[in-house]
Each structure stands twice: as C-alpha cells, then as structure tokens.
Design an enzyme around this catalytic site. Structure first.
Site, PDB file in Angstrom:
ATOM      1  N   GLY A   1      28.033  30.488  39.550  1.00 32.33           N
ATOM      2  CA  GLY A   1      29.244  30.148  40.399  1.00 32.33           C
ATOM      3  C   GLY A   1      29.961  31.287  40.859  1.00 32.33           C
ATOM      4  O   GLY A   1      29.843  32.448  40.051  1.00 32.33           O
TER       5      GLY A   1
ATOM      6  N   GLN B   1      37.332  36.265  43.053  1.00 34.85           N
ATOM      7  CA  GLN B   1      36.299  37.225  42.341  1.00 34.85           C
ATOM      8  C   GLN B   1      35.792  38.391  43.414  1.00 34.85           C
ATOM      9  O   GLN B   1      35.419  39.509  43.253  1.00 34.85           O
ATOM     10  CB  GLN B   1      35.195  36.544  41.800  1.00 34.85           C
ATOM     11  CG  GLN B   1      35.389  35.909  40.492  1.00 34.85           C
ATOM     12  CD  GLN B   1      34.099  35.134  40.018  1.00 34.85           C
ATOM     13  OE1 GLN B   1      33.887  34.112  40.225  1.00 34.85           O
ATOM     14  NE2 GLN B   1      33.450  35.852  39.113  1.00 34.85           N
TER      15      GLN B   1
ATOM     16  N   CYS C   1      30.579  35.982  32.730  1.00 37.01           N
ATOM     17  CA  CYS C   1      31.574  35.860  33.937  1.00 37.01           C
ATOM     18  C   CYS C   1      31.171  37.108  34.615  1.00 37.01           C
ATOM     19  O   CYS C   1      30.890  38.214  34.104  1.00 37.01           O
ATOM     20  CB  CYS C   1      32.775  35.938  33.675  1.00 37.01           C
ATOM     21  SG  CYS C   1      33.858  35.803  35.217  1.00 37.01           S
ATOM     22  N   LEU C   2      30.674  36.930  35.785  1.00 41.95           N
ATOM     23  CA  LEU C   2      30.358  38.121  36.986  1.00 41.95           C
ATOM     24  C   LEU C   2      31.409  38.966  37.033  1.00 41.95           C
ATOM     25  O   LEU C   2      31.150  40.193  37.001  1.00 41.95           O
ATOM     26  CB  LEU C   2      30.049  37.727  38.493  1.00 41.95           C
ATOM     27  CG  LEU C   2      28.592  36.537  38.329  1.00 41.95           C
ATOM     28  CD1 LEU C   2      28.508  36.413  39.825  1.00 41.95           C
ATOM     29  CD2 LEU C   2      27.469  37.576  37.942  1.00 41.95           C
TER      30      LEU C   2
ATOM     31  N   HIS D   1      35.320  26.524  34.899  1.00 43.24           N
ATOM     32  CA  HIS D   1      35.565  28.054  34.881  1.00 43.24           C
ATOM     33  C   HIS D   1      35.677  28.641  36.251  1.00 43.24           C
ATOM     34  O   HIS D   1      36.639  29.505  36.430  1.00 43.24           O
ATOM     35  CB  HIS D   1      34.047  28.565  34.829  1.00 43.24           C
ATOM     36  CG  HIS D   1      33.978  30.295  34.266  1.00 43.24           C
ATOM     37  ND1 HIS D   1      33.573  31.027  33.259  1.00 43.24           N
ATOM     38  CD2 HIS D   1      33.977  31.207  35.353  1.00 43.24           C
ATOM     39  CE1 HIS D   1      33.693  32.187  33.525  1.00 43.24           C
ATOM     40  NE2 HIS D   1      33.978  32.416  35.036  1.00 43.24           N
ATOM     41  N   GLU D   2      35.344  28.143  37.431  1.00 51.24           N
ATOM     42  CA  GLU D   2      35.568  28.787  38.588  1.00 51.24           C
ATOM     43  C   GLU D   2      36.865  28.143  39.218  1.00 51.24           C
ATOM     44  O   GLU D   2      37.463  29.081  39.829  1.00 51.24           O
ATOM     45  CB  GLU D   2      34.493  28.125  39.655  1.00 51.24           C
ATOM     46  CG  GLU D   2      32.917  28.472  39.287  1.00 51.24           C
ATOM     47  CD  GLU D   2      32.903  30.137  39.169  1.00 51.24           C
ATOM     48  OE1 GLU D   2      33.658  30.891  39.706  1.00 51.24           O
ATOM     49  OE2 GLU D   2      32.036  30.365  38.506  1.00 51.24           O
TER      50      GLU D   2
ATOM     51  N   HIS E   1      39.326  30.494  38.004  1.00 45.76           N
ATOM     52  CA  HIS E   1      39.423  31.697  38.802  1.00 45.76           C
ATOM     53  C   HIS E   1      40.573  31.700  39.779  1.00 45.76           C
ATOM     54  O   HIS E   1      41.461  32.415  40.133  1.00 45.76           O
ATOM     55  CB  HIS E   1      37.985  32.186  39.209  1.00 45.76           C
ATOM     56  CG  HIS E   1      37.279  33.040  38.516  1.00 45.76           C
ATOM     57  ND1 HIS E   1      37.764  34.307  38.013  1.00 45.76           N
ATOM     58  CD2 HIS E   1      35.959  32.705  38.032  1.00 45.76           C
ATOM     59  CE1 HIS E   1      36.820  34.664  37.225  1.00 45.76           C
ATOM     60  NE2 HIS E   1      35.819  33.762  37.044  1.00 45.76           N
TER      61      HIS E   1
HETATM   62 ZN    ZN Z   1      33.908  33.958  36.179  1.00 45.27          ZN
END
Ligand code: ZN
Length: 178
Positions: free
Chosen positions: A46, A51, A99-100, A141-142, A145
């Site tokens: 995701g 991000q 998480c990226l 989660h997304e 963000h």
């Molecule tokens: Zn993340």
C-alpha cells in the site's frame, strides 16, 4: 510513468493532513500511475500520496491474497482509492505492521478486523468495498497516512520510544553502509 521519492520518518510532511481530490484530472491520473509503479518497485502492499509528498487523498493498494499464486503475482489485487472514508467497522485484529516510510522496523498494532470503505475509483465513480484481515489492516494504515498518522503513533508511549530508538539505529547503520 515515474518513480517517486518515498518520504521517510521523521519527515514533517508525513504529519500533514491531505486534502480531498476535487477532480480526477490528468495530474491526479499521473500521480496514481506513478504511485502504483513506486509501490511495486518498493514491494509495498500500500502507498498513500502523503508518503510521496503530495497532500491529496489518494491511496493505492496491492494486498496479496491467501493463496500462493496470488502472493506471487503482483498487481493482481491492485485497487485505487480516491477520497477514501471508513463508513463501517467491526472486530479487532493485531498484526505486526511495517511501513515504507519507517523502513527496518515493525510493531504490533491493533486495528478493526473488518472495515467498509467508501471511495471514488480512478474514473471518479463512487464505490463501496468491504475488507477483512490484511486488506482491512492495509486500508486503515493507508487512510491513517492521509490524516498524518503513522503506525508508530498508534503504539503505547513506551513501545513507541523503543521503536524510535531501534529505527534511529537502523538508519545510522544504513548511513554507513557501502
Ligand atoms: Zn505506511
């Protein structure tokens, strides 16, 4: 298409709240394509526009299914959410999230096990989708963000400090890597 730079914690932009998309124009379409490519290369499941430094409510997801074939095949479960909103939720589930934007560390986060999300698709059509398990976790989660919330913000203060220390060490190691 182009690869986008994924912001890393503690970049202050990750704390900002994204604005709703007014119209899915060429610019938003390009953003979506670039996000899909960036997520695939980073092997993420995701990615939220926040991000990649864009304050628009856009999320792309590619959550692998339960069977092995689906796990291997990337892009099979690709879904684009514009202006997503959680309109229903139930149950609870704990999962070791990563998480990226916070690479190298993971932590167990408790979330709803089932969510119903309303969003616009890439063509601007409104749809509703029910998700459970990892798919539901990834959606929450997304969407977090887009509201400037990281998974580490959902931890207890003690756990958060521990993860932050671990992350700092991991980053320092990476700085020295050849
Ligand atoms: Zn993340």
């Amino acid at each position: 298409m182009a690869l986008l730079n994924i912001l890393k914690y503690p970049d202050p932009f990750l704390k900002t709240k994204a604005a709703p998309v007014q119209s899915i124009d060429l610019e938003v379409n390009k953003l979506i394509s670039d996000m899909v490519e960036t997520m695939a290369l980073a092997r993420g499941i995701g990615l939220a526009a926040t991000q990649v430094g864009v304050g628009k409510r856009v999320v792309v997801l590619d959550v692998p299914g339960d069977n092995d074939e689906e796990r291997r095949e990337r892009g099979k479960n690709l879904i684009v959410l514009v202006n997503p909103e959680i309109v229903g939720s139930s149950g609870s589930i704990t999962y070791d999230e990563g998480c990226l934007s916070v690479p190298g560390v993971t932590a167990e986060v408790e979330r709803f096990s089932n969510v119903t999300v309303k969003a616009l698709d890439r063509e601007g059509a409104l749809f509703e989708i029910k998700a459970e398990g990892l798919f539901a976790i990834a959606m929450q989660h997304e969407i977090d963000h887009l509201d400037g919330i990281l998974f580490i913000d959902r931890l207890s203060r003690l756990k958060r400090e521990l993860i932050k220390r671990k992350y700092k060490k991991a980053m320092e190691r990476q700085d020295r890597a050849l």
